[in-house]
Structure formats: structure tokens, C-alpha cells
Design a protein around this motif. Structure first.
Motif, PDB file in Angstrom:
ATOM      1  N   UNK A 164       0.937  -1.247   0.007  1.00 30.13           N
ATOM      2  CA  UNK A 164      -0.024  -0.006  -0.032  1.00 30.13           C
ATOM      3  C   UNK A 164       0.734   1.167   0.039  1.00 30.13           C
ATOM      4  N   UNK A 165       1.941   1.266   0.586  1.00 35.52           N
ATOM      5  CA  UNK A 165       2.992   2.241   0.723  1.00 35.52           C
ATOM      6  C   UNK A 165       3.136   2.753  -0.608  1.00 35.52           C
ATOM      7  N   UNK A 166       3.494   1.825  -1.678  1.00 36.01           N
ATOM      8  CA  UNK A 166       3.906   2.238  -3.021  1.00 36.01           C
ATOM      9  C   UNK A 166       2.883   2.497  -3.993  1.00 36.01           C
ATOM     10  N   UNK A 167       1.733   2.268  -3.578  1.00 31.05           N
ATOM     11  CA  UNK A 167       0.305   2.698  -4.400  1.00 31.05           C
ATOM     12  C   UNK A 167      -0.271   3.898  -3.952  1.00 31.05           C
ATOM     13  N   UNK A 168       0.068   4.248  -2.720  1.00 28.61           N
ATOM     14  CA  UNK A 168      -0.805   5.355  -2.092  1.00 28.61           C
ATOM     15  C   UNK A 168      -0.569   6.678  -2.669  1.00 28.61           C
ATOM     16  N   UNK A 169      -1.614   7.276  -3.007  1.00 27.86           N
ATOM     17  CA  UNK A 169      -1.893   8.487  -3.853  1.00 27.86           C
ATOM     18  C   UNK A 169      -2.727   9.643  -2.866  1.00 27.86           C
ATOM     19  N   UNK A 170      -2.115  10.924  -3.246  1.00 27.81           N
ATOM     20  CA  UNK A 170      -3.238  12.147  -2.771  1.00 27.81           C
ATOM     21  C   UNK A 170      -4.112  12.222  -3.965  1.00 27.81           C
ATOM     22  N   UNK A 171      -5.439  11.890  -3.787  1.00 26.20           N
ATOM     23  CA  UNK A 171      -6.310  12.266  -4.818  1.00 26.20           C
ATOM     24  C   UNK A 171      -7.111  13.331  -4.715  1.00 26.20           C
ATOM     25  N   UNK A 172      -7.224  14.235  -5.483  1.00 27.94           N
ATOM     26  CA  UNK A 172      -7.908  15.575  -5.179  1.00 27.94           C
ATOM     27  C   UNK A 172      -9.379  15.750  -5.956  1.00 27.94           C
ATOM     28  N   UNK A 173      -9.474  14.566  -6.798  1.00 34.62           N
ATOM     29  CA  UNK A 173     -10.867  14.479  -7.440  1.00 34.62           C
ATOM     30  C   UNK A 173     -11.928  14.292  -6.530  1.00 34.62           C
ATOM     31  N   UNK A 174     -13.145  14.195  -7.083  1.00 34.98           N
ATOM     32  CA  UNK A 174     -14.389  14.074  -6.461  1.00 34.98           C
ATOM     33  C   UNK A 174     -14.409  12.470  -6.046  1.00 34.98           C
ATOM     34  N   UNK A 175     -15.048  12.075  -5.091  1.00 30.99           N
ATOM     35  CA  UNK A 175     -15.339  10.604  -4.982  1.00 30.99           C
ATOM     36  C   UNK A 175     -16.442  10.070  -5.401  1.00 30.99           C
ATOM     37  N   UNK A 176     -16.654   8.707  -5.468  1.00 32.11           N
ATOM     38  CA  UNK A 176     -17.800   8.108  -5.559  1.00 32.11           C
ATOM     39  C   UNK A 176     -19.194   8.265  -5.061  1.00 32.11           C
ATOM     40  N   UNK A 177     -20.289   8.268  -5.487  1.00 32.64           N
ATOM     41  CA  UNK A 177     -21.608   8.499  -4.766  1.00 32.64           C
ATOM     42  C   UNK A 177     -22.069   7.371  -3.934  1.00 32.64           C
ATOM     43  N   UNK A 178     -21.275   6.892  -3.114  1.00 35.63           N
ATOM     44  CA  UNK A 178     -21.401   5.857  -2.157  1.00 35.63           C
ATOM     45  C   UNK A 178     -20.657   6.012  -0.921  1.00 35.63           C
ATOM     46  N   UNK A 179     -21.133   5.828   0.253  1.00 38.31           N
ATOM     47  CA  UNK A 179     -20.558   6.305   1.337  1.00 38.31           C
ATOM     48  C   UNK A 179     -19.628   5.312   2.043  1.00 38.31           C
ATOM     49  N   UNK A 180     -18.350   5.621   2.516  1.00 37.73           N
ATOM     50  CA  UNK A 180     -17.745   4.578   3.119  1.00 37.73           C
ATOM     51  C   UNK A 180     -18.421   3.589   4.005  1.00 37.73           C
ATOM     52  N   UNK A 181     -18.236   2.525   4.386  1.00 35.07           N
ATOM     53  CA  UNK A 181     -18.952   1.702   5.075  1.00 35.07           C
ATOM     54  C   UNK A 181     -18.708   1.864   6.590  1.00 35.07           C
ATOM     55  N   UNK A 182     -19.522   1.629   7.358  1.00 28.97           N
ATOM     56  CA  UNK A 182     -19.260   1.978   8.986  1.00 28.97           C
ATOM     57  C   UNK A 182     -18.188   0.962   9.582  1.00 28.97           C
ATOM     58  N   UNK A 183     -17.959  -0.305   8.682  1.00 28.42           N
ATOM     59  CA  UNK A 183     -16.974  -1.282   9.193  1.00 28.42           C
ATOM     60  C   UNK A 183     -15.543  -0.652   8.936  1.00 28.42           C
ATOM     61  N   UNK A 184     -15.489   0.048   7.759  1.00 31.52           N
ATOM     62  CA  UNK A 184     -14.198   0.553   7.419  1.00 31.52           C
ATOM     63  C   UNK A 184     -13.818   1.982   8.244  1.00 31.52           C
ATOM     64  N   UNK A 185     -14.919   2.768   8.583  1.00 32.58           N
ATOM     65  CA  UNK A 185     -14.456   3.513   9.413  1.00 32.58           C
ATOM     66  C   UNK A 185     -14.290   3.376  10.695  1.00 32.58           C
ATOM     67  N   UNK A 186     -14.763   2.236  11.278  1.00 29.38           N
ATOM     68  CA  UNK A 186     -14.527   1.757  12.539  1.00 29.38           C
ATOM     69  C   UNK A 186     -12.752   1.301  12.716  1.00 29.38           C
ATOM     70  N   UNK A 187     -12.576   0.650  11.446  1.00 29.62           N
ATOM     71  CA  UNK A 187     -11.479   0.074  11.414  1.00 29.62           C
ATOM     72  C   UNK A 187     -10.181   1.344  11.488  1.00 29.62           C
ATOM     73  N   UNK A 188     -10.596   2.515  10.749  1.00 27.82           N
ATOM     74  CA  UNK A 188      -9.755   3.688  10.563  1.00 27.82           C
ATOM     75  C   UNK A 188      -9.624   4.217  11.830  1.00 27.82           C
ATOM     76  N   UNK A 189     -10.567   4.357  12.510  1.00 26.74           N
ATOM     77  CA  UNK A 189     -10.749   4.981  13.872  1.00 26.74           C
ATOM     78  C   UNK A 189      -9.672   4.075  14.897  1.00 26.74           C
TER      79      UNK A 189
END
Length: 321
Positions: free
Chosen positions: A109-134
């Protein structure tokens, strides 16, 4: 070169891919026989936008975490000391252990990570993923507060006020500093090239930073109504706290990348004292805000943006006997 020293040199090289404020890469590594030392490079500090060097320290923290990711992927155990002076941090390796699959994934992931300033998809990040990021942010020594709808509107106001603050002379100095680091092809290896910027700013609730120069990337037709906004924060305002904040940012960014979630840092409201204070009150006055973040699912129609340039290894890594 010994096995330990070679592993440390490889870790320092992997850290070159770390994100930093306006891609300034304000760090320098010294590789010794038994340890890896991290130093700040004040010549690459944004003195107008970041006079207290908070974003510089946070950027150095992302590099520190990237180096740890590389060592983890090679099975090294190590100790990290953060003295809060120069050097900012010292990594001292110890023994080897079997490599865990998670460590290998993080290096990928370190080698593919980017800063993307474009708009995001019309679908929310799941609560499961948000919990993992927290959870990831907490394990790395910081906290992540996900904003509710009303708080997102407060963040939008804070961003707008941060962009408009200052006297005419102060805004001129800020603009001049941006022009130094943003736009063009960036052959010197630092800064944000036009290829990483949208042609025009998308019409979103929370505005992106206006770099005052057009890019070459189509921003997309979406909006940020399905994006999640969050504030990375922690208990203190010391140099060590901001360094740890960078480590936490790197950790959650790599985890987000694994889940196809884009991360867009919003540093403008942190750079201005009164808008930073407004973010602190969003946290109930219980912590120090380090960075605002936009989290969103990557649009599958978008090809990956190009990597921002990187300084060559000899400019940021010094091998010592």
C-alpha cells in the motif's frame, strides 16, 4: 554493508514515498551501523503557512511510520525513541521474526498510495471501514473523530474562513509561497505538479484548497455529499505529539488505501489559530486537532493519479560509518 545497516537504508528509502505538506519532504535520514536517525529540514518548511512547524513535524511523522512499515515487512523488531529534539526520532533494530501478511500488505500500500483531489464516488464509506480507520489511528497514538452532518457544515465554514484570513500583504506572502511549491512539472523533485491538480476546483460542500494555479486532471462530475469528513486529533501540542500524529496519519492512510478509500488532507483550518480553535470545539474541547480529512470511495472510472515527484535518495539519506 551489514545486514542491519542495509535494512535501515532500505527503510529510509521507503520513507521517501511518505506524504508531506505540499510534498515538501522536509526530512533527512542518517543511517548508522546500529540505528536510523530522523532529522527535520527547516529549509523545506512552509514558513508562511506553517510558521510553528506543526505540519513539518506531522510530515516527518509520516516518513517515520513509512520507515517502520518497511522494517516490519522484513521481519525486524525495533525500538523507536522520540526525544523531541534533534534527531526527532531514532529507530534501533533488534531481532528478526517471521513476517506477518499484514506487514507485507502495508508495504504494498505504501507504494500505491496517492493523494487524490478528484471527487469521490456517490457511495459512502462503510461503517465497518470507518471503525477500522478509527482503531488504526488509536493504535498509532492518535484519535480520529468522524464528523456528523452539522459538524461538516462547521468544517466548511472553517475552511472558507481559513482561506480568507489575513491582511492583503499576508495573503500575498501566502500566495507567493504556494507558487514556489505548486504547479508546473516540478523537476527538482519536490512540490505538487500540475498533473496532480484538478483543472478547476470541484463544487463541493467543503472546499478544497485553492492552489491558485490550474492543473491538468479532470476533477470528475461527483460531489462530496457521500464523502466522510473527520478530524485527526490527540492529547497534546508538543513536537512529539505532532510527530505521532504523522505516524497515525500514515497508518490510517495505508489502511484506507487497502480498502480503496481515498484520503484528502485539509490542513488550511489547522494553519490558522482561530479556525484551529473552532475544530477543537468540534471535539468538545477534549483534544488538539492535527488535521482534517476527507474520506471517500475512489471512483472506479478514475485512473490512478501519477505519483508526485520525490527527491533522490542521496539528498535525503546519509550513510555514516
Amino acid at each position: 554493508m551489514s545486514e542491519v545497516k542495509q535494512a535501515l537504508a532500505q527503510a529510509a528509502d521507503a520513507a521517501r514515498f511518505a506524504p508531506s505538506i505540499h510534498n515538501t519532504q522536509p526530512w533527512r535520514w542518517v543511517v548508522r551501523a546500529d540505528r536510523l536517525e530522523l532529522f527535520a529540514v527547516t529549509e523545506r518548511q512552509l514558513t508562511e503557512h506553517d510558521p510553528q512547524a506543526r505540519m513539518l513535524l506531522l510530515s516527518c511523522g509520516t516518513a517515520l511510520h513509512h520507515a517502520q512499515v518497511a522494517l516490519n515487512a522484513e521481519g525486524w523488531t525495533y525500538r523507536v525513541d522520540r526525544p523531541g529534539t534533534e534527531p526527532l526520532a531514532v529507530i534501533t533494530p533488534a531481532d528478526r521474526r517471521p513476517v506477518e501478511p499484514e506487514a507485507t500488505r502495508h508495504l504494498q500500500m505504501l507504494r500505491v498510495r496517492r493523494t487524490d483531489r478528484r471527487t469521490v464516488r456517490d457511495e459512502a464509506v462503510s461503517e465497518t471501514v470507518l471503525t477500522e480507520l478509527v482503531k488504526t489511528a488509536e493504535q498509532a497514538g492518535a484519535r480520529l473523530h468522524v464528523l456528523g452532518r452539522d459538524q461538516v457544515l462547521q468544517l466548511a465554514v472553517a475552511v472558507e474562513r481559513a482561506e480568507a484570513t489575513g491582511t492583503s500583504d499576508e495573503r500575498d506572502r501566502l500566495s507567493a509561497e504556494l507558487a514556489t511549491w505548486v504547479g508546473g512539472e516540478r523537476p527538482e523533485g519536490t512540490g505538487i505538479p500540475s498533473s496532480a491538480l484538478p483543472v478547476e476546483l470541484p463544487l463541493t460542500t467543503v472546499a478544497e484548497r485553492d492552489f491558485q494555479t490550474p492543473g491538468t486532471v479532470q476533477a470528475g462530475e461527483g460531489h462530496d455529499r457521500f464523502a466522510t469528513y473527520a478530524v485527526l486529533y490527540g492529547p497534546g501540542d508538543t513536537e512529539a505529539d505532532w510527530l505521532r500524529a504523522g505516524e497515525a496519519l500514515s497508518a490510517l492512510w495505508l489502511s484506507a488505501t487497502e480498502h480503496a478509500v481515498s484520503v484528502l488532507p485539509l490542513s488550511a483550518p489547522i494553519e490558522v489559530p482561530f479556525t484551529r480553535e473552532s475544530l477543537r470545539w468540534m471535539l468538545g474541547g477534549t483534544g488538539v486537532p492535527y488535521l482534517a480529512l476527507r474520506l471517500g470511495l475512489q471512483d472506479p472510472a478514475h485512473t490512478a493519479p501519477p505519483h508526485t515527484p520525490r527527491l533522490p535518495a542521496p539528498q535525503v539519506i546519509e550513510l555514516k560509518d
